[in-house]
Scaffold this active site. Structure first.
Site, PDB file in Angstrom:
ATOM      1  N   LEU A 133      34.721 -33.522  12.242  1.00 10.57           N
ATOM      2  CA  LEU A 133      35.173 -32.281  12.856  1.00 10.57           C
ATOM      3  C   LEU A 133      33.953 -31.592  13.452  1.00 10.57           C
ATOM      4  O   LEU A 133      32.841 -31.695  12.917  1.00 10.57           O
ATOM      5  CB  LEU A 133      35.813 -31.361  11.806  1.00 10.57           C
ATOM      6  CG  LEU A 133      37.127 -31.817  11.169  1.00 10.57           C
ATOM      7  CD1 LEU A 133      37.537 -30.837  10.066  1.00 10.57           C
ATOM      8  CD2 LEU A 133      38.235 -31.963  12.195  1.00 10.57           C
ATOM      9  N   ASP A 134      34.161 -30.870  14.557  1.00  6.78           N
ATOM     10  CA  ASP A 134      33.068 -30.106  15.151  1.00  6.78           C
ATOM     11  C   ASP A 134      32.516 -29.099  14.143  1.00  6.78           C
ATOM     12  O   ASP A 134      33.246 -28.641  13.246  1.00  6.78           O
ATOM     13  CB  ASP A 134      33.560 -29.343  16.383  1.00  6.78           C
ATOM     14  CG  ASP A 134      34.045 -30.260  17.491  1.00  6.78           C
ATOM     15  OD1 ASP A 134      33.639 -31.430  17.515  1.00  6.78           O
ATOM     16  OD2 ASP A 134      34.842 -29.788  18.327  1.00  6.78           O
ATOM     17  N   ARG A 135      31.259 -28.733  14.309  1.00  9.77           N
ATOM     18  CA  ARG A 135      30.631 -27.754  13.418  1.00  9.77           C
ATOM     19  C   ARG A 135      31.463 -26.471  13.326  1.00  9.77           C
ATOM     20  O   ARG A 135      31.627 -25.891  12.245  1.00  9.77           O
ATOM     21  CB  ARG A 135      29.221 -27.407  13.922  1.00  9.77           C
ATOM     22  CG  ARG A 135      28.474 -26.436  13.024  1.00  9.77           C
ATOM     23  CD  ARG A 135      27.341 -25.761  13.799  1.00  9.77           C
ATOM     24  NE  ARG A 135      26.278 -26.682  14.116  1.00  9.77           N
ATOM     25  CZ  ARG A 135      25.152 -26.834  13.400  1.00  9.77           C
ATOM     26  NH1 ARG A 135      24.981 -26.113  12.315  1.00  9.77           N
ATOM     27  NH2 ARG A 135      24.227 -27.692  13.765  1.00  9.77           N
TER      28      ARG A 135
END
Length: 287
Positions: A133-135
């Site tokens: 998942l993106d930050r």
């Protein structure tokens, strides 16, 4: 590493060789060592690989250190974890906002993978990344707890056998109740941090969008998104390209907020060995 699996009631009879190669995706070299070292037992007995196994049989596999070398991961803080599901093979956790899924540099110690290493290493286990998942995105994310199950779960992801449902809040009013965005995504020409819809050079990407509600006061729409593919920034790029950027998106949005309003709310999969359905939700979510 020792793995013990009881074949489920709906298991279709096959040979040990076919099970290891086609279903469990054990590499050829490792299968060779399992055979020559007699490291596969069925119901407590060493057997030949051409023999069949059936529902209810118990398989025990012993892997040597050289079969699957131990990864080198810096130990993080396990108290930062919120565990949603765990068994011998898989662990699903809630990724906090602002935390990377895994290190990009060897010296990094504050990613989710590091925190999982801090939790699993004392048990003699290690985390392996299945997806990311993106930050800026929070929510459900699954990791393998051993290298044996990793390619199996990875193939499930590629074959769309892992259902992922995201919550998002976007700027603007969406009129239609649902639609599918089927547009290829590639890197931005001039900003390497960003991705764009690129019909010619991009990679195939499909996002399904379902309208939930509209907030007239703030001119924002709540939506659910499900993915057929897992391109980097896929939901963010697709929604922004449609004219509905996610609220709080620092790269693709126009409105500020305390966080990126994108949350991996729900994850479904059939367990690769028990075939039991696993459904987890990361609550409370965005609404």
């Amino acid at each position: 590493m020792d793995i013990t699996i009881q074949l489920p009631d709906n298991f279709q009879e096959t040979t040990i060789d076919e099970l290891l190669e086609k279903d469990w995706l054990v590499p050829r070299k490792v299968r060779h060592f399992l055979r020559t070292r007699k490291n596969v037992m069925v119901n407590g007995q060493a057997v030949r690989f051409h023999l069949p196994v059936k529902a209810g049989d118990t398989l025990s596999l012993h892997f040597e250190q050289e079969d699957y070398p131990t990864p080198n991961i810096h130990i993080g803080d396990p108290s930062l974890l919120t565990i949603l599901f765990e068994d011998e093979h898989l662990i699903i956790v809630n990724k906090p906002i602002g935390m990377k899924t895994h290190p990009n540099e060897p010296e990094e110690r504050d990613t989710l993978l590091n925190q999982l290493a801090g939790y699993l290493t004392p048990k003699g286990q290690f985390p392996y990344v299945v997806h990311r998942l993106d930050r800026e995105t929070s929510g459900c994310i699954v990791f393998a707890k051993n290298p044996f199950v990793l390619p199996i779960v990875g193939q499930m992801l590629e074959q769309k056998k892992i259902y992922r449902r995201y919550q998002a809040i976007v700027s603007g009013k969406i009129e239609r109740p649902s639609w599918t965005i089927n547009k290829s995504i590639g890197r931005h020409r001039h900003d390497r941090r960003k991705y764009v819809v690129d019909p010619k050079k991009g990679k195939h990407a499909v996002t399904h969008v379902e309208k939930v509600s509209y907030d007239q006061q703030n001119n924002q729409t709540a939506v659910f998104c499900t993915l057929d593919t897992g391109r980097t920034h896929q939901i963010r790029v697709h929604l922004s390209n449609e004219g509905f950027p996610i609220v709080g998106d620092p790269l693709y949005g126009r409105t500020s907020a305390k966080r990126l309003m994108l949350h991996a709310y729900e994850l479904h999969l059939l367990h690769p060995f028990t075939k039991e359905e696993i459904i987890v939700q990361s609550l409370p979510g965005l609404w």
